[in-house]
Design a protein around this motif. Structure first.
Motif, PDB file in Angstrom:
ATOM      1  N   UNK A 149       0.837  -1.223  -0.032  1.00  0.00           N
ATOM      2  CA  UNK A 149       0.122  -0.080  -0.160  1.00  0.00           C
ATOM      3  C   UNK A 149       0.839   1.233   0.003  1.00  0.00           C
ATOM      4  N   UNK A 150       1.955   1.160   0.689  1.00  0.00           N
ATOM      5  CA  UNK A 150       2.861   2.416   0.792  1.00  0.00           C
ATOM      6  C   UNK A 150       3.406   2.766  -0.725  1.00  0.00           C
ATOM      7  N   UNK A 151       3.518   1.603  -1.669  1.00  0.00           N
ATOM      8  CA  UNK A 151       3.938   2.031  -2.856  1.00  0.00           C
ATOM      9  C   UNK A 151       2.896   2.981  -3.710  1.00  0.00           C
ATOM     10  N   UNK A 152       1.585   3.120  -3.356  1.00  0.00           N
ATOM     11  CA  UNK A 152       0.649   3.869  -4.072  1.00  0.00           C
ATOM     12  C   UNK A 152       0.101   5.014  -3.234  1.00  0.00           C
ATOM     13  N   UNK A 153       0.745   5.079  -2.051  1.00  0.00           N
ATOM     14  CA  UNK A 153       0.242   5.930  -1.147  1.00  0.00           C
ATOM     15  C   UNK A 153       0.360   7.672  -1.383  1.00  0.00           C
ATOM     16  N   UNK A 154       1.628   7.889  -2.072  1.00  0.00           N
ATOM     17  CA  UNK A 154       1.452   9.342  -2.536  1.00  0.00           C
ATOM     18  C   UNK A 154       0.338   9.735  -3.648  1.00  0.00           C
TER      19      UNK A 154
END
Length: 374
Positions: free
Chosen positions: A248-253
């Motif tokens: 999820x952190x990969x798409x967070x921005x």
């Protein structure tokens, strides 16, 4: 009924790599403190710029671990808002200390500096020792930390940022996770960055505090597995949740950017008929909730109209903590918390998630405008 927070759409967007990440943990079998836990901590630190990140079992654990590390004890007073989820105050009570409830600002829903000053007076009048302040970054926007930091420096208080709703936001050039002595966040599934169960993390630049937190998180462990340097707790984040959060952190921005766009469309469509949320200059919200104020309107009727049109709403929070039986015996700053009491009667939150498409949002806006007679 439209989803209030659409986790299914997010899962579809992430695709099969999420399932593969979970299966990788199942295959290697290190379900507790597996390699993904350390990887997640490193990636969270890189994302926000904190020197140390300690993952843990929930946002509540994050708060509790910090207070334990700070040695909070009976007779201590910790200032915090009443307009928040119970976890902020309950961890103070666990340790025998007293929460002193402080009022918030109408424009940001976050701690009011004048009420903090009044809370310090109230605490001392009741024979309590003020030791720290826990601002809550409500609905995704950081509190106005600069004046709070000045009071903490003057009074010798520690500052714990409750960022359960605001990880990914920033304030005056500083990212959430780098403000105060420590920051606590939650990865509950409904949060802007959420896992598939409970999870949390602590951020700090204090290396000594980091070492104590890691010991407390694992039953107070010392140099050896069965050596205990202090009384701790089981506060570990399980490996599967770490794997979920890495993906999820990969798409967070990108999701934060989508939340910004959705919030801007809400403001454009509703600012003439409701009080829309305001973001401070030189700050960024991650819009954990999009919360209107409806002064002078029948909120229940508004919610019923939207529900009939297939639009869900929520109220955060209908009854502030100082009005709850469990917390009624604890002090409130000054002569009460009038803004908190008023906001609790006015606020209502609309669907907010990064996968809310324009057609659905237009339906929400049109339905809200009709319910408000606009």
């Amino acid at each position: 009924m439209l989803p209030f927070i659409d986790l299914a759409a997010q899962r579809a967007a992430l695709g099969p790599r999420m399932e593969e990440a979970i299966l990788a943990v199942v295959r290697h079998g290190a379900y507790v403190m597996g390699p993904e836990v350390g990887q997640l901590e490193e990636e969270l630190a890189a994302f926000c710029g904190a020197k140390h990140v300690v993952s843990c079992g929930s946002g509540t654990d994050a708060l509790a671990l910090i207070l334990m590390a700070k040695g909070v004890k009976p007779g201590d007073a910790v200032l915090c808002p009443s307009f928040t989820f119970a976890a902020t105050a309950e961890v103070i009570c666990w340790l025998g200390a007293a929460p002193v409830f402080v009022d918030v600002r109408e424009d940001t829903f976050n701690l009011d500096i004048d009420s903090i000053e009044a809370g310090l007076v109230t605490a001392r009048e009741q024979g309590l020792r003020p030791v720290g302040v826990i601002p809550v970054d409500l609905f995704g926007q950081p509190a106005d930390y600069a004046p709070i930091e000045a009071v903490c420096a003057r009074e010798g208080l520690w500052l714990l940022a409750d960022a359960a709703q605001s990880f990914g936001a920033h304030y005056q050039g500083r990212k959430v996770g780098t403000i105060g002595d420590a920051t606590a966040t939650s990865f509950f599934p409904a949060k802007p960055l959420g896992c598939y169960g409970d999870g949390g993390a602590i951020f700090t630049d204090d290396s000594e505090l980091d070492a104590v937190l890691r010991s407390l998180r694992n039953h107070g462990q010392g140099a050896d597995k069965y050596e205990y340097a202090r009384i701790g707790m089981n506060g570990r984040l399980d490996t599967i949740q770490a794997a979920v959060l890495i993906e999820k952190l990969r798409v967070f921005a990108d999701e934060i950017a989508a939340r910004d766009r959705i919030a801007a469309r809400y403001a454009a469509g509703l600012s003439d008929c409701a009080v829309v949320p305001q973001v401070m200059a030189d700050a960024r919200s991650v819009w954990a909730q999009y919360t209107l104020r409806l002064p002078g309107f029948d909120r229940s009727a508004f919610q019923a109209s939207l529900r009939d049109a297939g639009v869900p709403t929520a109220i955060y929070y209908p009854r502030p903590l100082h009005r709850q039986d469990a917390y009624a015996r604890y002090p409130s700053a000054g002569n009460g918390l009038p803004v908190t009491d008023r906001l609790a009667q006015e606020v209502v939150s609309l669907p907010m998630h990064p996968y809310l498409d324009e057609a659905d949002q237009d339906h929400v806006i049109a339905t809200a405008r009709a319910a408000l007679g606009a």
